[in-house]
Scaffold this motif. Structure first.
Motif, PDB file in Angstrom:
ATOM      1  N   VAL A 127      20.818 -13.532  39.919  1.00  0.00           N
ATOM      2  CA  VAL A 127      20.267 -14.518  39.002  1.00  0.00           C
ATOM      3  C   VAL A 127      20.342 -13.840  37.641  1.00  0.00           C
ATOM      4  O   VAL A 127      19.390 -13.237  37.209  1.00  0.00           O
ATOM      5  N   MET A 128      21.494 -13.863  37.010  1.00  0.00           N
ATOM      6  CA  MET A 128      21.811 -13.104  35.800  1.00  0.00           C
ATOM      7  C   MET A 128      21.893 -11.599  36.115  1.00  0.00           C
ATOM      8  O   MET A 128      22.826 -10.949  35.744  1.00  0.00           O
ATOM      9  N   VAL A 129      20.880 -11.062  36.799  1.00  0.00           N
ATOM     10  CA  VAL A 129      20.897  -9.675  37.299  1.00  0.00           C
ATOM     11  C   VAL A 129      20.559  -9.747  38.788  1.00  0.00           C
ATOM     12  O   VAL A 129      20.088 -10.768  39.279  1.00  0.00           O
ATOM     13  N   TRP A 130      20.781  -8.654  39.510  1.00  0.00           N
ATOM     14  CA  TRP A 130      20.465  -8.632  40.938  1.00  0.00           C
ATOM     15  C   TRP A 130      18.960  -8.534  41.126  1.00  0.00           C
ATOM     16  O   TRP A 130      18.322  -7.646  40.565  1.00  0.00           O
ATOM     17  N   VAL A 131      18.394  -9.460  41.909  1.00  0.00           N
ATOM     18  CA  VAL A 131      16.963  -9.452  42.196  1.00  0.00           C
ATOM     19  C   VAL A 131      16.745  -9.523  43.704  1.00  0.00           C
ATOM     20  O   VAL A 131      17.536 -10.109  44.436  1.00  0.00           O
ATOM     21  N   LYS A 132      15.667  -8.912  44.132  1.00  0.00           N
ATOM     22  CA  LYS A 132      15.326  -8.830  45.553  1.00  0.00           C
ATOM     23  C   LYS A 132      14.905 -10.206  46.075  1.00  0.00           C
ATOM     24  O   LYS A 132      14.062 -10.877  45.481  1.00  0.00           O
ATOM     25  N   VAL A 133      15.493 -10.612  47.185  1.00  0.00           N
ATOM     26  CA  VAL A 133      15.073 -11.840  47.867  1.00  0.00           C
ATOM     27  C   VAL A 133      13.900 -11.461  48.762  1.00  0.00           C
ATOM     28  O   VAL A 133      14.007 -10.555  49.577  1.00  0.00           O
ATOM     29  N   THR A 134      12.773 -12.151  48.607  1.00  0.00           N
ATOM     30  CA  THR A 134      11.586 -11.820  49.398  1.00  0.00           C
ATOM     31  C   THR A 134      11.316 -12.835  50.496  1.00  0.00           C
ATOM     32  O   THR A 134      10.620 -12.524  51.457  1.00  0.00           O
ATOM     33  N   ALA A 135      11.856 -14.053  50.358  1.00  0.00           N
ATOM     34  CA  ALA A 135      11.638 -15.078  51.381  1.00  0.00           C
ATOM     35  C   ALA A 135      12.743 -16.125  51.322  1.00  0.00           C
ATOM     36  O   ALA A 135      13.308 -16.390  50.256  1.00  0.00           O
ATOM     37  N   ILE A 136      13.030 -16.685  52.483  1.00  0.00           N
ATOM     38  CA  ILE A 136      13.962 -17.804  52.588  1.00  0.00           C
ATOM     39  C   ILE A 136      13.269 -18.849  53.453  1.00  0.00           C
ATOM     40  O   ILE A 136      12.763 -18.530  54.530  1.00  0.00           O
ATOM     41  N   SER A 137      13.215 -20.077  52.975  1.00  0.00           N
ATOM     42  CA  SER A 137      12.654 -21.146  53.797  1.00  0.00           C
ATOM     43  C   SER A 137      13.627 -22.321  53.769  1.00  0.00           C
ATOM     44  O   SER A 137      14.386 -22.490  52.823  1.00  0.00           O
ATOM     45  N   SER A 138      13.590 -23.098  54.833  1.00  0.00           N
ATOM     46  CA  SER A 138      14.505 -24.232  54.902  1.00  0.00           C
ATOM     47  C   SER A 138      13.773 -25.468  55.373  1.00  0.00           C
ATOM     48  O   SER A 138      12.807 -25.393  56.121  1.00  0.00           O
ATOM     49  N   GLU A 139      14.234 -26.579  54.877  1.00  0.00           N
ATOM     50  CA  GLU A 139      13.703 -27.870  55.301  1.00  0.00           C
ATOM     51  C   GLU A 139      14.831 -28.883  55.160  1.00  0.00           C
ATOM     52  O   GLU A 139      15.505 -28.939  54.134  1.00  0.00           O
TER      53      GLU A 139
END
Length: 170
Positions: A127-139
């Motif tokens: 997201v412009m720079v690399w950022v840690k993904v902390t959660a993924i949710s789906s619906e």
């Protein structure tokens, strides 16, 4: 003049050697992770505990099957705590149909819940720079990534297994 050239040459060769040694160390760590994951799989198979393929596990928990790269086949899942550890042969990036990119370490951990993977370690997105993904949710037709802020994407882009492209560092 010769002394100066000798010192510069020695410095340059030392730097180069250090870089190569670090690279070898990273390769050994990656190999160790792969062997460790494969060994655990073999022990479970010998004990009669056959794991289902990772995409089937993700589907069971209503998480898109293409979240991880295609070669992420070794994993550990504790059904009591719901802790999931996915082993990936090397640090890699996966590009998706919606132009998003995820970067994976050699081990990605998180807790699997219905429609969610939370407390994630070992995954980043750009997201412009690399950022840690902390959660993924789906619906239904959407997937939500939490990486400092919440980014919503179409689920369709993450339903297909894709190859990871090896990179040097996470």
């Amino acid at each position: 003049m010769d002394q100066i050239l000798n010192k510069v040459g020695s410095y340059w060769i030392g730097k180069r050697a250090n870089k190569e040694l670090n690279s070898v160390g990273d390769d050994i760590n990656s190999l160790q992770s792969s062997i460790e994951g494969g060994t655990k799989w073999l022990v479970n198979k010998l004990k009669g505990k056959m794991q289902k393929p990772l995409p089937d596990l993700l589907k069971e928990y209503d998480v898109p099957v293409g979240i991880f790269p295609r070669d992420a086949t070794n994993y550990e899942f504790n059904e009591e705590t719901r802790k999931l550890t996915v082993y990936i042969p090397s640090v890699c990036e996966v590009g998706y149909k919606d132009s998003s990119i995820l970067r994976f370490s050699t081990a990605v951990t998180g807790y699997l819940e219905k429609g969610k993977l939370v407390d994630i370690e070992g995954m980043k997105t750009k997201v412009m720079v690399w950022v840690k993904v902390t959660a993924i949710s789906s619906e239904k037709s959407k997937v939500h990534f939490t990486a400092g802020l919440k980014k919503t994407r179409t689920r369709e882009a993450y339903e297909v297994l894709r190859d990871g492209v090896a990179i040097e560092k996470f």
